[in-house]
Design a protein around this motif. Structure first.
Motif, PDB file in Angstrom:
ATOM      1  N   ARG A  38      41.394  85.321  12.316  1.00  0.00           N
ATOM      2  CA  ARG A  38      41.097  84.444  13.445  1.00  0.00           C
ATOM      3  C   ARG A  38      40.815  85.292  14.685  1.00  0.00           C
ATOM      4  N   ASP A  44      43.436  80.103  22.475  1.00  0.00           N
ATOM      5  CA  ASP A  44      44.607  80.025  21.601  1.00  0.00           C
ATOM      6  C   ASP A  44      45.843  80.437  22.393  1.00  0.00           C
ATOM      7  N   SER A  47      52.096  80.513  20.306  1.00  0.00           N
ATOM      8  CA  SER A  47      52.213  81.190  19.010  1.00  0.00           C
ATOM      9  C   SER A  47      50.864  81.454  18.364  1.00  0.00           C
ATOM     10  N   ARG A  48      49.798  80.790  18.838  1.00  0.00           N
ATOM     11  CA  ARG A  48      48.471  81.013  18.271  1.00  0.00           C
ATOM     12  C   ARG A  48      47.731  82.166  18.952  1.00  0.00           C
ATOM     13  N   ARG A  53      50.559  86.593  17.415  1.00  0.00           N
ATOM     14  CA  ARG A  53      50.273  86.581  15.980  1.00  0.00           C
ATOM     15  C   ARG A  53      50.246  87.966  15.349  1.00  0.00           C
ATOM     16  N   TRP A 253      45.242  75.596  11.487  1.00  0.00           N
ATOM     17  CA  TRP A 253      46.576  75.616  12.110  1.00  0.00           C
ATOM     18  C   TRP A 253      47.486  74.491  11.612  1.00  0.00           C
ATOM     19  N   SER A 287      47.427  83.056  11.162  1.00  0.00           N
ATOM     20  CA  SER A 287      46.008  82.792  11.397  1.00  0.00           C
ATOM     21  C   SER A 287      45.746  81.340  11.058  1.00  0.00           C
ATOM     22  N   ASP A 288      44.526  80.877  11.343  1.00  0.00           N
ATOM     23  CA  ASP A 288      44.152  79.537  10.883  1.00  0.00           C
ATOM     24  C   ASP A 288      43.643  79.563   9.447  1.00  0.00           C
TER      25      ASP A 288
END
Length: 303
Positions: A38, A44, A47-48, A53, A253, A287-288
């Motif tokens: 990602r 983002d 946490s994203r 990450r 996500w 990651s997504d």
């Protein structure tokens, strides 16, 4: 062509490679991973965000201990962060926008003490009508798409193999089919045709996509070809988990596992596929996309 992050300001102290145990049976055993990290999107948050990450991503890689990793979507700084945080690995790759540092990387990490890279047999090509032209795009692609390849020699057995990492277009189906044809031709044209291949990546395609079907030798010709590919690869996950429905890798996500497996590891037929997994236990998600792994064993070529 560089087998490191060009322009990276970090410097690693290179030591004499550690001793590698000799594999007496001559079999080539590989732990493979494909991981869409990602891209570092400023939208983002929490946490994203990549800052959060990257810690989980490094921990996940250390836990899984892959020999070779194909990463997709990594911007230069992300690739540099991983490279600096994983001292057992070396990196090969370039940015897709200019063949240097601009744009996303579809790069390859490999265990630096176990493998010797072949600097004469590696590169990146663009999934376009002009594959040697940096940043090129065609076939309806709105952004450049690439594949990177690298020949590695396993110090334990002396055997060479190829790893190729790709990221296909997310909107244009004709582009994905043309990418499959180009990749198949490049695999057929490799210098050491007797050596096995591992093709990993985010294909933006599920198993029933004509491009994936072509690469696995399960269909007739695609548009632009006259026959099926005679050197079709084995889909590691499908080989072991054909009946599994909960196989999502692109989860946006959500953490869901139902449907949408677009990340794949394909290998030359003849390998014994010991395991193939979707790595979905990390919370929060790294990651997504869920990373995918496979452990494959190519039998000895000794008489």
């Amino acid at each position: 062509m560089m087998i490191c992050l060009s322009g990276c300001q970090r410097r690693r102290v290179f030591e004499t490679p550690k001793a590698v145990p000799v594999r007496e049976d001559g079999a080539l055993e590989l732990r493979l991973m494909s991981f869409n990290v990602r891209y570092e999107n400023p939208g983002d948050r929490e946490s994203r965000s990549w800052r959060k990450r990257v810690v989980g991503a490094v921990s996940m890689i250390r836990r899984e201990r892959p020999d070779v990793i194909g990463i997709q979507e990594a911007l230069h700084g992300q690739a540099a962060d991983l490279w600096a945080s994983l001292p057992d690995y070396e990196f090969f790759g370039v940015g897709r926008d200019d063949g240097k540092m601009a744009g996303e990387y579809a790069g390859i990490f490999y265990q630096r003490d176990r493998f010797e890279p072949d600097s004469t047999d590696c590169g990146t090509f663009w999934l376009s009508d002009t594959p040697e032209k940096e940043g090129s795009k065609s076939w309806g692609n709105e952004i450049p798409r690439v594949a990177a390849w690298l020949r590695l020699v396993d110090r334990a057995t002396g055997r060479g193999f190829y790893v190729m990492n790709t990221h296909w277009d997310h909107r244009n189906q004709p582009s994905r089919e043309r990418a499959a044809l180009l990749i198949a031709r490049r695999i057929d044209a490799r210098k050491h045709a007797e050596e096995p291949v591992a093709l990993v990546g985010d294909f933006n395609s599920m198993e029933n996509n004509p491009g994936l079907i072509y690469l696995t030798g399960r269909s007739g010709p695609l548009a632009g070809s006259t026959q099926a590919w005679s050197h079709g690869l084995a889909d590691t996950y499908q080989s072991l988990h054909a009946a599994e429905k909960n196989r999502r890798t692109l989860h946006f996500w959500s953490g869901r596992r139902d449907g949408l497996k677009v990340d794949h590891i394909l290998v030359s037929k003849g390998a014994r596929i010991a395991s193939a997994e979707i790595v979905s236990q990390d919370k929060p998600e790294v990651s997504d996309h869920f990373p995918v792994t496979a452990r494959v064993i190519f039998p000895s070529t000794r008489p």
